[in-house]
Design an enzyme around this catalytic site. Structure first.
Site, PDB file in Angstrom:
ATOM      1  N   ARG A 113      -3.443  21.174 -14.786  1.00  0.00           N
ATOM      2  CA  ARG A 113      -2.413  20.212 -15.308  1.00  0.00           C
ATOM      3  C   ARG A 113      -2.528  19.651 -16.570  1.00  0.00           C
ATOM      4  NH1 ARG A 113       0.801  15.796 -11.370  1.00  0.00           N
ATOM      5  NH2 ARG A 113       1.971  14.788 -13.086  1.00  0.00           N
TER       6      ARG A 113
ATOM      7  N   HIS B 294      -0.573  15.491 -26.611  1.00  0.00           N
ATOM      8  CA  HIS B 294      -0.514  14.180 -26.209  1.00  0.00           C
ATOM      9  C   HIS B 294      -1.984  13.445 -26.698  1.00  0.00           C
ATOM     10  CE1 HIS B 294       2.717  15.331 -23.683  1.00  0.00           C
ATOM     11  NE2 HIS B 294       2.889  14.298 -22.956  1.00  0.00           N
TER      12      HIS B 294
ATOM     13  N   HIS C 211      -0.658  10.090 -28.167  1.00  0.00           N
ATOM     14  CA  HIS C 211      -0.999   9.001 -27.525  1.00  0.00           C
ATOM     15  C   HIS C 211      -1.513   7.982 -28.534  1.00  0.00           C
ATOM     16  CE1 HIS C 211      -1.012  10.179 -23.069  1.00  0.00           C
ATOM     17  NE2 HIS C 211       0.283  10.119 -23.427  1.00  0.00           N
TER      18      HIS C 211
ATOM     19  N   HIS D 262       7.595   8.377 -27.270  1.00  0.00           N
ATOM     20  CA  HIS D 262       6.757   9.251 -26.910  1.00  0.00           C
ATOM     21  C   HIS D 262       6.961  10.578 -27.252  1.00  0.00           C
ATOM     22  CE1 HIS D 262       3.867  10.800 -24.067  1.00  0.00           C
ATOM     23  NE2 HIS D 262       4.825  11.588 -23.342  1.00  0.00           N
TER      24      HIS D 262
ATOM     25  N   ASN E  78      -0.511  18.231 -21.116  1.00  0.00           N
ATOM     26  CA  ASN E  78      -0.843  17.204 -22.170  1.00  0.00           C
ATOM     27  C   ASN E  78      -0.785  17.818 -23.581  1.00  0.00           C
ATOM     28  OD1 ASN E  78      -0.742  15.063 -20.155  1.00  0.00           O
ATOM     29  ND2 ASN E  78      -2.673  15.645 -19.686  1.00  0.00           N
TER      30      ASN E  78
ATOM     31  N   LYS F  72       7.321  22.897 -14.512  1.00  0.00           N
ATOM     32  CA  LYS F  72       6.352  21.610 -14.387  1.00  0.00           C
ATOM     33  C   LYS F  72       5.963  21.640 -12.779  1.00  0.00           C
ATOM     34  CE  LYS F  72       5.230  17.127 -14.608  1.00  0.00           C
ATOM     35  NZ  LYS F  72       5.194  15.768 -15.329  1.00  0.00           N
TER      36      LYS F  72
ATOM     37  N   GLU G 278      -4.837  16.643 -11.683  1.00  0.00           N
ATOM     38  CA  GLU G 278      -5.137  17.172 -12.652  1.00  0.00           C
ATOM     39  C   GLU G 278      -6.838  17.407 -12.673  1.00  0.00           C
ATOM     40  OE1 GLU G 278      -3.046  15.159 -16.075  1.00  0.00           O
ATOM     41  OE2 GLU G 278      -4.878  15.071 -17.097  1.00  0.00           O
TER      42      GLU G 278
ATOM     43  N   GLU H   2       9.403  17.723 -25.275  1.00  0.00           N
ATOM     44  CA  GLU H   2       8.858  17.852 -24.091  1.00  0.00           C
ATOM     45  C   GLU H   2       9.405  19.308 -23.323  1.00  0.00           C
ATOM     46  OE1 GLU H   2       6.253  16.369 -22.910  1.00  0.00           O
ATOM     47  OE2 GLU H   2       6.268  14.132 -23.070  1.00  0.00           O
TER      48      GLU H   2
ATOM     49  N   LYS I 126       3.133  11.153 -11.684  1.00  0.00           N
ATOM     50  CA  LYS I 126       2.140  10.538 -12.517  1.00  0.00           C
ATOM     51  C   LYS I 126       3.090   9.047 -12.651  1.00  0.00           C
ATOM     52  CE  LYS I 126      -0.721  13.347 -15.194  1.00  0.00           C
ATOM     53  NZ  LYS I 126      -1.011  13.943 -16.685  1.00  0.00           N
TER      54      LYS I 126
ATOM     55  N   ARG J 177       0.861  -1.260  -0.097  1.00  0.00           N
ATOM     56  CA  ARG J 177       0.205   0.194  -0.057  1.00  0.00           C
ATOM     57  C   ARG J 177       0.858   1.322  -0.012  1.00  0.00           C
ATOM     58  NH1 ARG J 177      -3.104  -3.090   3.873  1.00  0.00           N
ATOM     59  NH2 ARG J 177      -4.722  -4.049   2.670  1.00  0.00           N
TER      60      ARG J 177
HETATM   61  P1  NAD Z   1      12.736   5.197 -22.041  1.00  0.00           P
HETATM   62  O1  NAD Z   1      12.462   5.085 -20.671  1.00  0.00           O
HETATM   63  O2  NAD Z   1      12.348   4.165 -22.805  1.00  0.00           O
HETATM   64  O3  NAD Z   1      14.171   5.668 -22.308  1.00  0.00           O
HETATM   65  C1  NAD Z   1      14.626   6.120 -23.566  1.00  0.00           C
HETATM   66  C2  NAD Z   1      15.794   4.975 -23.927  1.00  0.00           C
HETATM   67  O4  NAD Z   1      16.916   5.555 -23.345  1.00  0.00           O
HETATM   68  C3  NAD Z   1      15.731   3.528 -23.548  1.00  0.00           C
HETATM   69  O5  NAD Z   1      16.377   2.630 -24.193  1.00  0.00           O
HETATM   70  C4  NAD Z   1      16.677   3.801 -22.200  1.00  0.00           C
HETATM   71  O6  NAD Z   1      17.176   2.348 -21.796  1.00  0.00           O
HETATM   72  C5  NAD Z   1      17.873   4.636 -22.680  1.00  0.00           C
HETATM   73  N1  NAD Z   1      18.421   5.326 -21.634  1.00  0.00           N
HETATM   74  C6  NAD Z   1      18.047   5.837 -20.603  1.00  0.00           C
HETATM   75  N2  NAD Z   1      18.873   6.691 -20.123  1.00  0.00           N
HETATM   76  C7  NAD Z   1      19.942   6.528 -20.743  1.00  0.00           C
HETATM   77  C8  NAD Z   1      21.325   7.168 -20.659  1.00  0.00           C
HETATM   78  N3  NAD Z   1      21.589   8.198 -19.845  1.00  0.00           N
HETATM   79  N4  NAD Z   1      22.119   6.696 -21.475  1.00  0.00           N
HETATM   80  C9  NAD Z   1      21.763   5.938 -22.522  1.00  0.00           C
HETATM   81  N5  NAD Z   1      20.700   5.474 -22.641  1.00  0.00           N
HETATM   82  C10 NAD Z   1      19.783   5.906 -21.829  1.00  0.00           C
HETATM   83  O7  NAD Z   1      11.876   6.725 -22.446  1.00  0.00           O
HETATM   84  P2  NAD Z   1      11.842   8.206 -22.197  1.00  0.00           P
HETATM   85  O8  NAD Z   1      11.688   9.075 -23.207  1.00  0.00           O
HETATM   86  O9  NAD Z   1      12.568   8.370 -21.026  1.00  0.00           O
HETATM   87  O10 NAD Z   1      10.081   8.246 -21.249  1.00  0.00           O
HETATM   88  C11 NAD Z   1       9.162   7.905 -21.854  1.00  0.00           C
HETATM   89  C12 NAD Z   1       7.930   7.470 -21.123  1.00  0.00           C
HETATM   90  O11 NAD Z   1       7.727   8.433 -20.044  1.00  0.00           O
HETATM   91  C13 NAD Z   1       6.896   6.923 -21.772  1.00  0.00           C
HETATM   92  O12 NAD Z   1       6.478   5.755 -21.400  1.00  0.00           O
HETATM   93  C14 NAD Z   1       5.829   8.219 -21.262  1.00  0.00           C
HETATM   94  O13 NAD Z   1       4.529   7.950 -21.468  1.00  0.00           O
HETATM   95  C15 NAD Z   1       6.421   8.532 -20.070  1.00  0.00           C
HETATM   96  N6  NAD Z   1       6.121   9.859 -19.637  1.00  0.00           N
HETATM   97  C16 NAD Z   1       5.607  10.061 -18.392  1.00  0.00           C
HETATM   98  C17 NAD Z   1       5.327  11.248 -17.838  1.00  0.00           C
HETATM   99  C18 NAD Z   1       4.693  11.109 -16.455  1.00  0.00           C
HETATM  100  O14 NAD Z   1       4.386  12.349 -16.126  1.00  0.00           O
HETATM  101  N7  NAD Z   1       4.807  10.181 -15.667  1.00  0.00           N
HETATM  102  C19 NAD Z   1       5.639  12.315 -18.536  1.00  0.00           C
HETATM  103  C20 NAD Z   1       6.025  12.150 -19.792  1.00  0.00           C
HETATM  104  C21 NAD Z   1       6.352  10.761 -20.284  1.00  0.00           C
HETATM  105  N1  GLY Z   2       3.151  14.861 -18.549  1.00  0.00           N
HETATM  106  C1  GLY Z   2       2.002  15.086 -17.926  1.00  0.00           C
HETATM  107  C2  GLY Z   2       1.808  15.405 -16.576  1.00  0.00           C
HETATM  108  O1  GLY Z   2       2.664  15.088 -15.858  1.00  0.00           O
HETATM  109  O2  GLY Z   2       0.911  15.745 -16.204  1.00  0.00           O
END
Ligand code: NAD
Ligand code: GLY
Length: 363
Positions: free
Chosen positions: A238, A245, A249, A262, A242, A224, A234, A182, A140, A118
């Site tokens: 907030r 997005h 998406h 993404h 998006n 942010k 949100e 972003e 998130k 939890r």
């Molecule tokens: P990711 O986590 O897949 O990383 C991208 C690639 O880079 C992967 O292959 C990873 O292994 C590699 N990598 C990571 N750090 C590295 C480094 N320092 N050197 C070399 N390689 C490295 O993708 P991302 O772009 O970081 O994140 C995308 C995800 O984030 C999506 O699923 C998206 O939906 C999510 N997201 C979430 C939020 C939120 O608010 N929680 C906001 C925006 C995006």
């Molecule tokens: N990436 C959208 C949020 O964090 O709200």
């Protein structure tokens, strides 16, 4: 080192930004209250940075879990691997989960932290540009479902975010550019001076100028943190985060998770949002082109994939979390650098945007 705060009352936490922070003695350790931790990372990041982070935790008893890589692994099955490890190693409620990696690792690990017994202590150590400027901040967490992106998850704030901008030097170029999408998003949402700063510095950012990257991370996190502090769950403002997005998406899902990154999908989505805003007469065609031009200079796709039809978009956008009462809510641009949330968009105009393809923003 720069320290920012996400002001959320009793859930407030610091964001540390700077080069070389992963190995800084005591910094991470200060946010691990108990004697045990599990670092969750992946097969790409582990050989690069796992040992450094492990060593920085000093006397903490650390377990590690190395997950497979990629957006297609952001699933309930992968999440289960974290629960398995925690239970096999008998982690108690006093443990800390540390996400070391990009947004995929951070989102899955955060949801494991929110739900294991939890809720246990959680720390974000983002290693991609995208995760440093966006996903690690704001709480998130979650995983994808075959029918919709990020459909299963929770709001769960970390205890701290540690963004070592030095690690951006090892990022593949395509991932760096995806992160810039972003970054540009913050300029378009409500920070025209930042958008203009990006217009001046985008070439140096693509070339990984270290001080400029750190500054871009700082400004993005300030924006942010401010928006999250105003609307953690949100209920309103907030949703502006998006921008791009709703379209993005749909692209990610239609192409198969991971085919388009993404950030790439968000880039094309922001061009579609600019196009629709111009059709509504809210921004001028030249402002829409200006937004598109910056994304082009960042090396990002600005045309949605030809294989995604108008019908595909409409069907997939209906699964967006911003849908309310069956109506799709769009984040659009009232003016350049001023985004708004809007439902009830004229279907004919929307269709023109969905059909525009490579002619987006040529209105
Ligand atoms: P990711 O986590 O897949 O990383 C991208 C690639 O880079 C992967 O292959 C990873 O292994 C590699 N990598 C990571 N750090 C590295 C480094 N320092 N050197 C070399 N390689 C490295 O993708 P991302 O772009 O970081 O994140 C995308 C995800 O984030 C999506 O699923 C998206 O939906 C999510 N997201 C979430 C939020 C939120 O608010 N929680 C906001 C925006 C995006
Ligand atoms: N990436 C959208 C949020 O964090 O709200």
């Amino acid at each position: 080192m720069i320290t920012l705060e996400v002001s959320l009352g009793e859930r407030a936490y610091p964001i540390y930004i700077g080069q070389g922070l992963l190995s800084r003695p005591g910094l991470l350790r200060a946010h691990v209250p108990g004697q045990r931790a599990l670092i969750v990372t992946n097969e790409v990041v582990a050989p690069l940075y796992l040992q450094t982070v492990q060593q920085s935790l000093g006397d903490v008893r650390v377990d590690t879990l190395i997950l497979p890589d990629g957006e297609h692994t952001k699933t309930l099955d992968t999440l289960s691997l974290i629960y398995d490890k925690l239970l096999q190693e008998r982690h108690e409620r006093s443990t800390t989960l540390i996400a070391l990696g990009g947004g995929v690792t951070g989102d899955i690990t955060g949801f494991a932290a929110a739900s294991y017994q939890r809720g246990v202590n959680f720390i974000q150590v983002p290693t991609t540009l995208l995760s440093q400027v966006d996903s690690s901040v704001g709480g998130k967490t979650g995983v994808n479902h075959p029918l919709g992106k990020n459909m299963i998850g929770a709001f769960y704030q970390p205890r701290c975010v540690l963004a070592d901008t030095g690690v951006l030097q090892s990022l593949p170029e395509r991932e760096l550019k995806a992160g810039l999408a972003e970054v540009i998003k913050y300029g378009l949402i409500d920070n025209l001076p930042f958008f203009e700063w990006l217009e001046s510095h985008i070439d140096a950012l693509v070339a990984r100028d270290q001080p400029l990257l750190a500054e871009a991370v700082r400004i993005s996190c300030v924006d942010k943190a401010r928006i999250v502090a105003a609307d953690e769950r949100e209920g309103g403002v907030r949703a502006l985060l998006n921008l791009g997005h709703t379209f993005g998406h749909a692209i990610e899902n239609a192409m198969g998770y991971g085919t388009w990154l993404h950030g790439e999908a968000v880039a094309a989505g922001m061009v579609m949002a600019a196009d629709l805003s111009a059709r509504l007469g809210w921004i001028t065609p030249s402002e829409a082109k200006r937004a598109k031009a910056l994304l082009v200079r960042a090396g990002l796709p600005v045309v949605p994939p030809a294989g995604v039809s108008v019908e595909d978009f409409l069907r997939l956008m209906a699964f967006d979390k911003k849908v309310q009462g069956g109506k799709i809510r769009f984040i659009l641009m009232r003016s350049l650098g001023k985004a708004v949330i809007e439902s009830g968009i004229d279907a004919a105009l929307l269709e023109q945007t969905l059909e525009a393809g490579e002619h987006l923003c040529e209105i």
